[in-house]
Design an enzyme around this catalytic site. Sequence first.
Site, PDB file in Angstrom:
ATOM      1  N   ASP A   6       0.868  -1.178   0.000  1.00  0.00           N
ATOM      2  CA  ASP A   6       0.000   0.000   0.000  1.00  0.00           C
ATOM      3  C   ASP A   6       0.903   1.225   0.000  1.00  0.00           C
ATOM      4  O   ASP A   6       1.995   1.206   0.576  1.00  0.00           O
ATOM      5  CB  ASP A   6      -0.904   0.011   1.230  1.00  0.00           C
ATOM      6  N   ASP A   9      -7.083  -1.243  -4.670  1.00  0.00           N
ATOM      7  CA  ASP A   9      -8.165  -0.884  -3.744  1.00  0.00           C
ATOM      8  C   ASP A   9      -9.059   0.196  -4.356  1.00  0.00           C
ATOM      9  O   ASP A   9     -10.284   0.142  -4.247  1.00  0.00           O
ATOM     10  CB  ASP A   9      -7.587  -0.390  -2.414  1.00  0.00           C
TER      11      ASP A   9
END
Length: 187
Positions: free
Chosen positions: A148, A162
Amino acid sequence: MTESSTRVPADVRVGSATDGLTPFSTAARSLAAGTPEWLALAAVGVAAIAADQLTKHIVSSQLALDDQVKLIGPLSIHHVQNSGIAFGLFSSATAAVIVLTAFAVGWMILFFARSGSRHPVLPVALGLVIGGSVSNLVDRVRLGHVTDFLDLKFWPAFNLADSFIVVGVGILLLALLAADRPARSRS
């Protein structure tokens, strides 16, 4: 008695039942995905996977774990790893997350095969959701975590996969709401 006198007259209907409201016949079209829908789904899904994998590779090769680069306002590129799903949930259950994600992707593909031509935005919306899910699934299987890097400070860090999943679900919801609205009369 002759045969013609006991015969019941033929019930001839054109276009409706005897009550005039019930359709006598309907034209049915298949809602299954055809070649154009499959090509659109594949193009969007592959593009989502490629974009996500490329950005994760750039971040992990240019920034050490937990390093960050401030961009603008609250947005920064912050290299973190997440072994769970959204917000780090189920971080100790990577195997279960892999199985559930694979099941969800399989279900979406089956749904698309049966209903892919139902709505024109379905290939794009499901392509984003499937592409994002597959890209994160590949990382979980290959690395045991996802990278991330988009950090807004007030929200947990996330990645392009995402974002694609959220945008795809948003498109699906908007399409459902638009399809459910009553038609406006043309006056």
